[in-house]
Enzyme design. Structure first.
Site, PDB file in Angstrom:
ATOM      1  N   LYS A 112      13.140  -3.037   6.899  1.00  0.00           N
ATOM      2  CA  LYS A 112      14.033  -2.559   5.853  1.00  0.00           C
ATOM      3  C   LYS A 112      14.641  -1.226   6.256  1.00  0.00           C
ATOM      4  CE  LYS A 112      13.907  -2.372   0.780  1.00  0.00           C
ATOM      5  NZ  LYS A 112      13.008  -2.448  -0.398  1.00  0.00           N
TER       6      LYS A 112
ATOM      7  N   HIS B 211       6.944 -13.691  -0.564  1.00  0.00           N
ATOM      8  CA  HIS B 211       6.597 -12.264  -0.618  1.00  0.00           C
ATOM      9  C   HIS B 211       5.167 -12.033  -1.089  1.00  0.00           C
ATOM     10  CE1 HIS B 211       8.326  -8.297  -0.050  1.00  0.00           C
ATOM     11  NE2 HIS B 211       7.681  -7.877  -1.111  1.00  0.00           N
TER      12      HIS B 211
ATOM     13  N   ARG C 234       2.802 -11.060   1.676  1.00  0.00           N
ATOM     14  CA  ARG C 234       2.906  -9.655   2.104  1.00  0.00           C
ATOM     15  C   ARG C 234       1.984  -8.780   1.267  1.00  0.00           C
ATOM     16  NH1 ARG C 234       5.824  -5.639   4.517  1.00  0.00           N
ATOM     17  NH2 ARG C 234       6.481  -3.867   3.247  1.00  0.00           N
TER      18      ARG C 234
ATOM     19  N   TYR D 240      -1.186   0.175  -3.875  1.00  0.00           N
ATOM     20  CA  TYR D 240      -2.144  -0.889  -3.557  1.00  0.00           C
ATOM     21  C   TYR D 240      -3.565  -0.350  -3.567  1.00  0.00           C
ATOM     22  CZ  TYR D 240       1.784  -3.739  -1.821  1.00  0.00           C
ATOM     23  OH  TYR D 240       2.951  -4.469  -1.711  1.00  0.00           O
TER      24      TYR D 240
ATOM     25  N   HIS E  69       6.185   0.567   5.007  1.00  0.00           N
ATOM     26  CA  HIS E  69       6.521   1.302   3.789  1.00  0.00           C
ATOM     27  C   HIS E  69       7.217   2.607   4.167  1.00  0.00           C
ATOM     28  CE1 HIS E  69       3.031  -0.858   1.511  1.00  0.00           C
ATOM     29  NE2 HIS E  69       4.153  -1.548   1.475  1.00  0.00           N
TER      30      HIS E  69
ATOM     31  N   ARG F 271       8.161  -9.252   5.713  1.00  0.00           N
ATOM     32  CA  ARG F 271       9.095  -9.660   4.673  1.00  0.00           C
ATOM     33  C   ARG F 271       9.774 -10.940   5.137  1.00  0.00           C
ATOM     34  NH1 ARG F 271       9.858  -4.022   5.377  1.00  0.00           N
ATOM     35  NH2 ARG F 271       9.337  -2.772   3.533  1.00  0.00           N
TER      36      ARG F 271
END
Length: 372
Positions: A237, A317, A320, A352, A343, A210
């Site tokens: 994150k 982004h 990514r 995805y 994730h 990110r």
């Protein structure tokens, strides 16, 4: 103090720290020593909501998250002010009115976020007896397309909203990265800037970082494992750590960049100096290093996109999303992709995979002999 002014104070770390010290002076506990706001003021309610649910002291939030919370709070406060409502006035009709207002005024993802903020506030009010009813049960959020998509406006004469995927093909990504060094216009440290920009492109493309993760990298973020392979340790994150292997091509660029700066290429996990820092208009390198900012990164990508003549919507982004898709297209196990991408839930990675499987539909179909 009106609520909009109070909001300025509530997003201040200093104000929240002072508030924590003054809590014991307020009579906000019931006979069971539980927090009770049934008779509290509106200011008490807002202050405690922000202190306990939005900005708890044991949770470090990114500037982006703080900005989003502030925006969501301001939207709610403005709505109440415009309709001459206080927080005590909120009931079923007001919840539905605000719900409809948000769904009409904002795109699905933004509306979901703002309604989630509203839900948390109402739940806190119910838990602390500020509200006698469980009002958040009446909130209905819009449906949003999950994953790496841009939802465009439905065009005239079309009945279905168009969906654009926010990723690049392998060829597009490599071509676009080649323009990262070409955006440099400065005379001072030109070579260093070009090598820095190229390394940024490679790290975005080959690690799936990110933007804020990339900008937070230090030289000490890199380390060798026992087999001598280079890895990158990232705090992602939600302050969750993860480790990403570094491609040999990216490693070479990393060491070339460090050499060009006159910096050591010896891995030192104790080195907390920023990997990427500003270099413009500076004769000396490495003096008072100022970490690169997101606006600078964003501008660099946009200028590269312009020079390359590619989709103007591309942002950092996109690389990514491209990285995750390429991993799955090359049969990297789902659990490994989840860990590398950081994730929080494998269902995100599955989004995805669904797309990759859809792209392979014709390959599967052509294996069938339907006409004999």
């Amino acid at each position: 103090m009106n609520n909009l002014t109070l909001l300025d104070h509530l997003t201040s770390d200093r104000y929240l720290t002072q508030l924590q010290h003054h809590l014991n002076e307020r009579q906000l506990l019931d006979e069971n020593r539980n927090l009770s706001l049934s008779e509290s003021t509106e200011q008490d309610f807002l202050e405690l909501f922000f202190l306990e649910k939005v900005f708890p002291q044991d949770k470090q939030l990114s500037p982006h998250t703080v900005k989003a919370y502030r925006s969501d709070a301001k939207t709610l406060l403005t709505f109440l002010t415009d309709h001459s409502l206080s927080f005590r006035d909120i009931g079923f009709p007001e919840v539905k009115a605000y719900n409809n207002y948000i769904k009409e005024q904002y795109a699905a993802k933004t509306a979901i976020r703002k309604l989630e903020f509203f839900r948390r506030l109402l739940d806190f009010g119910y838990e602390t007896q500020y509200y006698k009813a469980h009002l958040s049960t009446w909130i209905t959020k819009p449906i949003s397309k999950k994953g790496h998509y841009i939802i465009e406006e439905t065009r005239h004469g079309e009945t279905q909203t168009r969906v654009q995927i926010r990723e690049l093909s392998q060829k597009e990504a490599e071509y676009l990265i080649s323009f990262f060094p070409k955006v440099v216009k400065a005379k001072w440290n030109r070579e260093q800037l070009e090598k820095r920009n190229l390394l940024i492109g490679y790290l975005l493309y080959t690690t799936g970082l990110r933007a804020n993760e990339l900008l937070s990298l230090n030289w000490g973020s890199f380390r060798y494992n026992r087999q001598g392979h280079l890895f990158l340790d990232v705090i992602g994150k939600g302050k969750k750590p993860r480790t990403i292997p570094i491609k040999e091509e990216t490693k070479e660029l990393l060491f070339t960049y460090r050499t060009c700066l006159g910096e050591s290429t010896e891995i030192n996990m104790e080195d907390t100096s920023p990997l990427f820092f500003t270099l413009y208009n500076r004769k000396e390198i490495g003096v008072n290093k100022k970490r690169l900012t997101y606006p600078t990164l964003y501008k660099m990508v946009k200028e590269a996109v312009y020079l390359a003549g590619k989709n103007i919507n591309v942002t950092p982004h996109w690389f990514r999303h491209t990285f995750v898709t390429l991993l799955l297209e090359n049969d990297v196990p789902l659990a490994v992709v989840k860990d590398w991408a950081g994730h929080s839930d494998i269902s995100t990675t599955n989004i995805y995979l669904e797309r990759v499987n859809q792209d392979h539909a014709y390959a599967h179909l052509n294996k069938l002999d339907l006409f004999t």
